[in-house]
Design an enzyme around this catalytic site. Sequence first.
Site, PDB file in Angstrom:
ATOM      1  N   PRO A  10       0.792  -1.229   0.000  1.00 42.56           N
ATOM      2  CA  PRO A  10       0.000   0.000   0.000  1.00 42.56           C
ATOM      3  C   PRO A  10       0.827   1.284   0.000  1.00 42.56           C
ATOM      4  CG  PRO A  10      -0.883  -1.547   1.590  1.00 42.56           C
ATOM      5  CD  PRO A  10       0.379  -2.157   1.061  1.00 42.56           C
ATOM      6  N   ASN A  11       0.380   2.216  -0.801  1.00 43.88           N
ATOM      7  CA  ASN A  11       0.907   3.591  -0.894  1.00 43.88           C
ATOM      8  C   ASN A  11       2.240   3.711  -1.645  1.00 43.88           C
ATOM      9  OD1 ASN A  11      -1.242   4.857   0.666  1.00 43.88           O
ATOM     10  ND2 ASN A  11      -0.391   3.734   2.387  1.00 43.88           N
ATOM     11  N   ARG A  18       5.214  10.977  -2.398  1.00 45.82           N
ATOM     12  CA  ARG A  18       4.809  10.660  -1.022  1.00 45.82           C
ATOM     13  C   ARG A  18       5.981  10.889  -0.060  1.00 45.82           C
ATOM     14  NH1 ARG A  18       4.592   4.581   1.403  1.00 45.82           N
ATOM     15  NH2 ARG A  18       3.724   5.129   3.415  1.00 45.82           N
ATOM     16  N   TYR A  23      10.909   8.834   2.038  1.00 47.80           N
ATOM     17  CA  TYR A  23      10.973   7.716   1.095  1.00 47.80           C
ATOM     18  C   TYR A  23      11.798   8.002  -0.158  1.00 47.80           C
ATOM     19  CZ  TYR A  23       7.326   5.935   4.131  1.00 47.80           C
ATOM     20  OH  TYR A  23       6.627   5.493   5.234  1.00 47.80           O
ATOM     21  N   ASN A  74       8.061  -5.393  -0.295  1.00 50.79           N
ATOM     22  CA  ASN A  74       7.929  -4.262   0.619  1.00 50.79           C
ATOM     23  C   ASN A  74       6.448  -4.202   0.967  1.00 50.79           C
ATOM     24  OD1 ASN A  74       7.661  -1.909   1.990  1.00 50.79           O
ATOM     25  ND2 ASN A  74       8.892  -0.671   0.582  1.00 50.79           N
ATOM     26  N   ALA A  77       2.758  -0.579   5.175  1.00 54.38           N
ATOM     27  CA  ALA A  77       2.269  -0.638   6.557  1.00 54.38           C
ATOM     28  C   ALA A  77       1.731  -2.014   6.948  1.00 54.38           C
ATOM     29  CB  ALA A  77       1.191   0.428   6.764  1.00 54.38           C
ATOM     30  N   ASP A  87       0.744 -15.039   7.054  1.00 51.01           N
ATOM     31  CA  ASP A  87       0.358 -16.433   6.813  1.00 51.01           C
ATOM     32  C   ASP A  87       0.470 -16.791   5.336  1.00 51.01           C
ATOM     33  OD1 ASP A  87      -0.097 -16.742   9.480  1.00 51.01           O
ATOM     34  OD2 ASP A  87      -2.292 -16.818   9.347  1.00 51.01           O
ATOM     35  N   GLU A  98      12.136  -9.315   2.913  1.00 46.88           N
ATOM     36  CA  GLU A  98      11.368  -8.097   3.182  1.00 46.88           C
ATOM     37  C   GLU A  98      12.278  -6.875   3.060  1.00 46.88           C
ATOM     38  OE1 GLU A  98       8.821  -8.138   6.689  1.00 46.88           O
ATOM     39  OE2 GLU A  98       9.665  -6.190   7.238  1.00 46.88           O
ATOM     40  N   HIS A 100      12.493  -2.367   3.071  1.00 46.28           N
ATOM     41  CA  HIS A 100      11.884  -1.073   3.373  1.00 46.28           C
ATOM     42  C   HIS A 100      12.819   0.040   2.938  1.00 46.28           C
ATOM     43  CE1 HIS A 100       8.776  -3.002   5.703  1.00 46.28           C
ATOM     44  NE2 HIS A 100       9.721  -3.760   6.208  1.00 46.28           N
ATOM     45  N   LEU A 101      12.260   1.065   2.340  1.00 46.08           N
ATOM     46  CA  LEU A 101      13.049   2.231   1.939  1.00 46.08           C
ATOM     47  C   LEU A 101      13.569   2.961   3.172  1.00 46.08           C
ATOM     48  CD1 LEU A 101      10.407   3.253  -0.665  1.00 46.08           C
ATOM     49  CD2 LEU A 101      12.791   2.848  -1.308  1.00 46.08           C
ATOM     50  N   ARG A 107      12.034   4.894  13.609  1.00 46.01           N
ATOM     51  CA  ARG A 107      10.961   5.860  13.330  1.00 46.01           C
ATOM     52  C   ARG A 107       9.936   5.741  14.459  1.00 46.01           C
ATOM     53  NH1 ARG A 107       8.651   5.176   7.480  1.00 46.01           N
ATOM     54  NH2 ARG A 107       7.553   7.064   8.146  1.00 46.01           N
TER      55      ARG A 107
HETATM   56  C1  DQA Z   1       7.803   1.286   4.338  1.00 49.84           C
HETATM   57  C2  DQA Z   1       7.774   1.516   5.855  1.00 49.84           C
HETATM   58  C3  DQA Z   1       6.386   1.310   6.409  1.00 49.84           C
HETATM   59  O1  DQA Z   1       6.369   1.566   7.794  1.00 49.84           O
HETATM   60  C4  DQA Z   1       5.414   2.268   5.735  1.00 49.84           C
HETATM   61  O2  DQA Z   1       4.112   2.028   6.196  1.00 49.84           O
HETATM   62  C5  DQA Z   1       5.481   2.199   4.255  1.00 49.84           C
HETATM   63  C6  DQA Z   1       6.780   2.129   3.615  1.00 49.84           C
HETATM   64  C7  DQA Z   1       9.199   1.628   3.746  1.00 49.84           C
HETATM   65  O3  DQA Z   1       9.457   1.199   2.618  1.00 49.84           O
HETATM   66  O4  DQA Z   1       9.985   2.327   4.365  1.00 49.84           O
HETATM   67  O5  DQA Z   1       4.479   2.298   3.570  1.00 49.84           O
HETATM   68  O6  DQA Z   1       7.553  -0.088   4.090  1.00 49.84           O
END
Ligand code: DQA
Length: 145
Positions: A10-11, A18, A23, A74, A77, A87, A98, A100-101, A107
Amino acid sequence: MRKILVIHGPNLNLLGEREPAVYGSATLAQVNDEIARLAKKLRVQVEFFQSNHEGAIIDCLHDCRTSMDGVLINPGALTHYSYALRDAIAGVQLPAVEVHLSDIHHRESFRAHSVTSEVCIGQFSGEGVRSYLDGLEFLVEHFSR
Ligand code: DQA
Protein backbone atom coordinates in the site's frame (compact mmCIF):
# COMPACT_ATOMS: atom_id res chain seq x y z
CA MET A 1 16.38 -18.73 -15.10
CA ARG A 2 15.01 -18.11 -11.58
CA LYS A 3 11.91 -15.96 -11.37
CA ILE A 4 11.40 -13.42 -8.62
CA LEU A 5 8.14 -11.72 -7.79
CA VAL A 6 8.63 -8.15 -6.57
CA ILE A 7 5.68 -6.93 -4.51
CA HIS A 8 5.08 -3.36 -3.44
CA GLY A 9 2.36 -2.85 -0.85
CA PRO A 10 0.00 0.00 0.00
CA ASN A 11 0.91 3.59 -0.89
CA LEU A 12 4.10 2.67 -2.71
CA ASN A 13 2.43 3.65 -6.01
CA LEU A 14 2.86 7.23 -4.76
CA LEU A 15 6.65 7.02 -4.46
CA GLY A 16 8.29 10.20 -5.66
CA GLU A 17 5.53 12.41 -4.34
CA ARG A 18 4.81 10.66 -1.02
CA GLU A 19 6.84 12.10 1.88
CA PRO A 20 10.03 12.41 -0.22
CA ALA A 21 12.06 13.34 2.87
CA VAL A 22 11.29 9.86 4.22
CA TYR A 23 10.97 7.72 1.10
CA GLY A 24 13.14 9.56 -1.43
CA SER A 25 12.33 11.18 -4.75
CA ALA A 26 12.44 8.11 -7.01
CA THR A 27 9.10 7.04 -8.48
CA LEU A 28 7.94 3.43 -8.34
CA ALA A 29 8.76 3.09 -12.05
CA GLN A 30 12.31 4.28 -11.38
CA VAL A 31 12.67 1.87 -8.45
CA ASN A 32 11.45 -0.98 -10.66
CA ASP A 33 13.90 0.04 -13.41
CA GLU A 34 16.80 -0.20 -10.96
CA ILE A 35 15.62 -3.60 -9.74
CA ALA A 36 15.23 -4.80 -13.35
CA ARG A 37 18.73 -3.57 -14.22
CA LEU A 38 20.29 -5.50 -11.33
CA ALA A 39 18.15 -8.56 -12.08
CA LYS A 40 19.56 -8.63 -15.61
CA LYS A 41 23.10 -8.52 -14.21
CA LEU A 42 22.29 -11.32 -11.76
CA ARG A 43 20.58 -13.33 -14.53
CA VAL A 44 17.21 -13.62 -12.83
CA GLN A 45 13.79 -12.71 -14.14
CA VAL A 46 11.63 -10.25 -12.20
CA GLU A 47 7.91 -9.57 -12.26
CA PHE A 48 6.39 -6.58 -10.50
CA PHE A 49 3.13 -6.21 -8.62
CA GLN A 50 1.80 -3.27 -6.61
CA SER A 51 -1.46 -3.06 -4.75
CA ASN A 52 -3.05 -1.00 -2.05
CA HIS A 53 -5.19 -3.99 -1.07
CA GLU A 54 -4.14 -6.70 1.34
CA GLY A 55 -6.32 -9.35 -0.32
CA ALA A 56 -4.98 -8.57 -3.80
CA ILE A 57 -1.42 -9.05 -2.55
CA ILE A 58 -2.39 -12.35 -0.91
CA ASP A 59 -4.14 -13.49 -4.13
CA CYS A 60 -1.03 -12.57 -6.12
CA LEU A 61 1.18 -14.64 -3.79
CA HIS A 62 -1.20 -17.61 -4.09
CA ASP A 63 -1.37 -17.32 -7.88
CA CYS A 64 2.42 -17.16 -8.23
CA ARG A 65 3.28 -19.89 -5.76
CA THR A 66 4.16 -22.46 -8.41
CA SER A 67 5.43 -20.18 -11.17
CA MET A 68 7.91 -18.13 -9.10
CA ASP A 69 11.06 -19.09 -7.22
CA GLY A 70 11.21 -16.29 -4.68
CA VAL A 71 9.64 -13.08 -3.45
CA LEU A 72 11.04 -9.62 -2.75
CA ILE A 73 8.42 -7.71 -0.82
CA ASN A 74 7.93 -4.26 0.62
CA PRO A 75 4.65 -4.79 2.45
CA GLY A 76 4.32 -1.09 3.41
CA ALA A 77 2.27 -0.64 6.56
CA LEU A 78 0.96 -4.22 6.29
CA THR A 79 4.40 -5.11 7.67
CA HIS A 80 3.34 -4.03 11.11
CA TYR A 81 -0.01 -5.76 11.55
CA SER A 82 -1.05 -8.09 8.75
CA TYR A 83 -1.16 -11.62 10.09
CA ALA A 84 -3.04 -12.56 6.91
CA LEU A 85 -0.10 -11.48 4.75
CA ARG A 86 2.31 -13.18 7.15
CA ASP A 87 0.36 -16.43 6.81
CA ALA A 88 0.27 -16.10 3.01
CA ILE A 89 4.06 -15.66 2.84
CA ALA A 90 4.52 -18.69 5.09
CA GLY A 91 1.86 -20.65 3.21
CA VAL A 92 3.24 -20.31 -0.30
CA GLN A 93 6.60 -21.68 0.83
CA LEU A 94 8.69 -19.43 -1.39
CA PRO A 95 11.81 -17.80 0.04
CA ALA A 96 10.84 -14.19 0.72
CA VAL A 97 12.95 -11.16 1.58
CA GLU A 98 11.37 -8.10 3.18
CA VAL A 99 12.59 -4.63 2.24
CA HIS A 100 11.88 -1.07 3.37
CA LEU A 101 13.05 2.23 1.94
CA SER A 102 13.05 3.93 5.34
CA ASP A 103 14.67 2.71 8.53
CA ILE A 104 11.66 1.17 10.27
CA HIS A 105 13.73 0.55 13.39
CA HIS A 106 14.32 4.24 14.04
CA ARG A 107 10.96 5.86 13.33
CA GLU A 108 7.64 5.71 15.19
CA SER A 109 7.62 2.80 17.66
CA PHE A 110 4.77 0.99 15.83
CA ARG A 111 7.02 0.61 12.78
CA ALA A 112 9.83 -1.14 14.62
CA HIS A 113 7.94 -4.42 14.76
CA SER A 114 7.41 -6.49 11.62
CA VAL A 115 5.02 -9.43 11.72
CA THR A 116 5.99 -10.38 8.17
CA SER A 117 9.76 -10.54 8.66
CA GLU A 118 9.25 -13.51 10.97
CA VAL A 119 8.45 -15.64 7.91
CA CYS A 120 11.05 -14.05 5.62
CA ILE A 121 14.65 -15.18 5.20
CA GLY A 122 15.97 -11.62 5.54
CA GLN A 123 15.05 -7.96 6.03
CA PHE A 124 16.72 -4.89 4.52
CA SER A 125 15.67 -1.47 5.75
CA GLY A 126 16.70 2.16 5.69
CA GLU A 127 18.79 2.31 2.53
CA GLY A 128 16.22 3.70 0.10
CA VAL A 129 16.25 1.93 -3.28
CA ARG A 130 19.44 0.16 -2.15
CA SER A 131 17.33 -1.87 0.32
CA TYR A 132 15.57 -3.50 -2.65
CA LEU A 133 18.87 -4.13 -4.44
CA ASP A 134 20.51 -5.64 -1.35
CA GLY A 135 17.40 -7.76 -0.82
CA LEU A 136 17.52 -9.01 -4.41
CA GLU A 137 21.22 -9.91 -4.12
CA PHE A 138 20.52 -11.73 -0.85
CA LEU A 139 17.70 -13.73 -2.44
CA VAL A 140 19.82 -14.68 -5.43
CA GLU A 141 22.69 -15.73 -3.13
CA HIS A 142 20.18 -17.83 -1.21
CA PHE A 143 19.38 -19.77 -4.40
CA SER A 144 23.01 -20.79 -4.78
CA ARG A 145 23.39 -21.92 -1.16
C1 DQA B 1 7.80 1.29 4.34
C2 DQA B 1 7.77 1.52 5.86
C3 DQA B 1 6.39 1.31 6.41
O1 DQA B 1 6.37 1.57 7.79
C4 DQA B 1 5.41 2.27 5.74
O2 DQA B 1 4.11 2.03 6.20
C5 DQA B 1 5.48 2.20 4.26
C6 DQA B 1 6.78 2.13 3.62
C7 DQA B 1 9.20 1.63 3.75
O3 DQA B 1 9.46 1.20 2.62
O4 DQA B 1 9.98 2.33 4.36
O5 DQA B 1 4.48 2.30 3.57
O6 DQA B 1 7.55 -0.09 4.09
